[in-house]
Design a protein around this motif. Sequence first.
Motif, PDB file in Angstrom:
ATOM      1  N   GLY A   1       0.780  -1.230   0.000  1.00 59.55           N
ATOM      2  CA  GLY A   1       0.000   0.000   0.000  1.00 59.55           C
ATOM      3  C   GLY A   1       0.806   1.271   0.000  1.00 59.55           C
ATOM      4  O   GLY A   1       0.339   2.311   0.484  1.00 59.55           O
ATOM      5  N   ALA A   2       2.013   1.235  -0.539  1.00 58.97           N
ATOM      6  CA  ALA A   2       2.838   2.445  -0.580  1.00 58.97           C
ATOM      7  C   ALA A   2       2.160   3.520  -1.427  1.00 58.97           C
ATOM      8  O   ALA A   2       1.603   3.232  -2.485  1.00 58.97           O
ATOM      9  CB  ALA A   2       4.216   2.132  -1.151  1.00 58.97           C
ATOM     10  N   HIS A   3       2.226   4.730  -0.949  1.00 55.84           N
ATOM     11  CA  HIS A   3       1.765   5.886  -1.725  1.00 55.84           C
ATOM     12  C   HIS A   3       2.924   6.461  -2.549  1.00 55.84           C
ATOM     13  O   HIS A   3       2.749   6.842  -3.694  1.00 55.84           O
ATOM     14  CB  HIS A   3       1.217   6.972  -0.794  1.00 55.84           C
ATOM     15  N   ARG A   4       4.092   6.506  -1.918  1.00 55.65           N
ATOM     16  CA  ARG A   4       5.278   7.084  -2.557  1.00 55.65           C
ATOM     17  C   ARG A   4       6.470   6.190  -2.262  1.00 55.65           C
ATOM     18  O   ARG A   4       6.723   5.829  -1.117  1.00 55.65           O
ATOM     19  CB  ARG A   4       5.531   8.491  -2.022  1.00 55.65           C
ATOM     20  N   LEU A   5       7.185   5.831  -3.310  1.00 59.20           N
ATOM     21  CA  LEU A   5       8.404   5.030  -3.215  1.00 59.20           C
ATOM     22  C   LEU A   5       9.563   5.933  -3.601  1.00 59.20           C
ATOM     23  O   LEU A   5       9.498   6.611  -4.634  1.00 59.20           O
ATOM     24  CB  LEU A   5       8.316   3.846  -4.178  1.00 59.20           C
ATOM     25  N   PHE A   6      10.603   5.957  -2.762  1.00 59.48           N
ATOM     26  CA  PHE A   6      11.736   6.813  -3.091  1.00 59.48           C
ATOM     27  C   PHE A   6      13.045   6.089  -2.860  1.00 59.48           C
ATOM     28  O   PHE A   6      13.120   5.120  -2.091  1.00 59.48           O
ATOM     29  CB  PHE A   6      11.690   8.132  -2.304  1.00 59.48           C
ATOM     30  N   ALA A   7      14.078   6.559  -3.546  1.00 62.03           N
ATOM     31  CA  ALA A   7      15.429   6.016  -3.409  1.00 62.03           C
ATOM     32  C   ALA A   7      16.384   7.177  -3.202  1.00 62.03           C
ATOM     33  O   ALA A   7      16.259   8.211  -3.856  1.00 62.03           O
ATOM     34  CB  ALA A   7      15.818   5.241  -4.664  1.00 62.03           C
TER      35      ALA A   7
ATOM     36  N   LEU B   1      13.317   2.313 -13.898  1.00 60.24           N
ATOM     37  CA  LEU B   1      12.046   2.133 -13.199  1.00 60.24           C
ATOM     38  C   LEU B   1      11.084   3.296 -13.443  1.00 60.24           C
ATOM     39  O   LEU B   1       9.966   3.289 -12.942  1.00 60.24           O
ATOM     40  CB  LEU B   1      12.286   1.981 -11.693  1.00 60.24           C
ATOM     41  N   ALA B   2      11.530   4.285 -14.203  1.00 61.28           N
ATOM     42  CA  ALA B   2      10.745   5.485 -14.520  1.00 61.28           C
ATOM     43  C   ALA B   2      10.492   6.354 -13.283  1.00 61.28           C
ATOM     44  O   ALA B   2       9.502   7.064 -13.202  1.00 61.28           O
ATOM     45  CB  ALA B   2       9.430   5.129 -15.229  1.00 61.28           C
ATOM     46  N   MET B   3      11.426   6.303 -12.335  1.00 64.76           N
ATOM     47  CA  MET B   3      11.354   7.199 -11.189  1.00 64.76           C
ATOM     48  C   MET B   3      11.884   8.562 -11.623  1.00 64.76           C
ATOM     49  O   MET B   3      12.720   8.649 -12.509  1.00 64.76           O
ATOM     50  CB  MET B   3      12.199   6.642 -10.035  1.00 64.76           C
ATOM     51  N   ARG B   4      11.382   9.603 -11.009  1.00 64.74           N
ATOM     52  CA  ARG B   4      11.834  10.952 -11.350  1.00 64.74           C
ATOM     53  C   ARG B   4      12.864  11.421 -10.330  1.00 64.74           C
ATOM     54  O   ARG B   4      12.756  11.093  -9.141  1.00 64.74           O
ATOM     55  CB  ARG B   4      10.644  11.906 -11.436  1.00 64.74           C
TER      56      ARG B   4
ATOM     57  N   ALA C   1      11.975   9.347  -6.992  1.00 68.39           N
ATOM     58  CA  ALA C   1      10.706   8.909  -6.404  1.00 68.39           C
ATOM     59  C   ALA C   1       9.669   8.636  -7.481  1.00 68.39           C
ATOM     60  O   ALA C   1       9.804   9.045  -8.635  1.00 68.39           O
ATOM     61  CB  ALA C   1      10.181   9.952  -5.433  1.00 68.39           C
ATOM     62  N   MET C   2       8.630   7.942  -7.032  1.00 65.83           N
ATOM     63  CA  MET C   2       7.478   7.645  -7.879  1.00 65.83           C
ATOM     64  C   MET C   2       6.274   7.464  -6.965  1.00 65.83           C
ATOM     65  O   MET C   2       6.399   6.893  -5.876  1.00 65.83           O
ATOM     66  CB  MET C   2       7.734   6.365  -8.673  1.00 65.83           C
ATOM     67  N   LEU C   3       5.117   7.940  -7.414  1.00 66.39           N
ATOM     68  CA  LEU C   3       3.872   7.760  -6.686  1.00 66.39           C
ATOM     69  C   LEU C   3       3.157   6.517  -7.191  1.00 66.39           C
ATOM     70  O   LEU C   3       3.367   6.088  -8.335  1.00 66.39           O
ATOM     71  CB  LEU C   3       2.964   8.980  -6.864  1.00 66.39           C
TER      72      LEU C   3
END
Length: 187
Positions: free
Chosen positions: A129-135, A151-154, A176-178
């Motif tokens: 249930g993650a809303h936002r994933l970040f690295a 991964l198409a993260m911005r 990150a990505m939502l």
Amino acid sequence: MTTPLLPLGTERLLLRLFTPDDLDDLYAYQGLSEVARFLYRPPLTREQCVQSLTRRAAGTAWAEDGDDLVVAVCPVGESKVVGEVVLKLASARARQVEIGWAFNPEYGGRGYATEAARAVAALAFAELGAHRLFARLDVLNTGSVRVCERLAMRREAHLVENDLDDERWGSEYVYAMLAREWKVDRT
């Protein structure tokens, strides 16, 4: 949030919890300075790897800030661990999840990090249930930059000299990505 069901499979990889039998494989990369330098810490000793395995094998409740899930990455048909992907619950309330990875350089250039990170990101969004994933990653870690971009993260931030190890100031990128972006990108 709940603890996810493991193992997971991809086309070429099996993702599972670590076991005590993984000590040699874990130490083979976590004990390397070339891996540790991007983690802003010294290489782990064999004893530290033993302690880490005990914690990793227990899994996580995945309920409170700081809970983490560390997934062993194995090529299909092999028991050898070539790396790991980590999910850390940064904020349970805001459903913010940090993703990271570390791989044995001996297995670099095969796309394992991207394939494993993609599967674990899907787990974070679909099951946890993650809303936002970040690295967060060192700007000199070009391999991890490429994984985030695949991964198409911005890229959301460039933090200049925000961390210090024994030898140098390190700068970081934040990618990150939502959840809604993950769904759009996957349809």
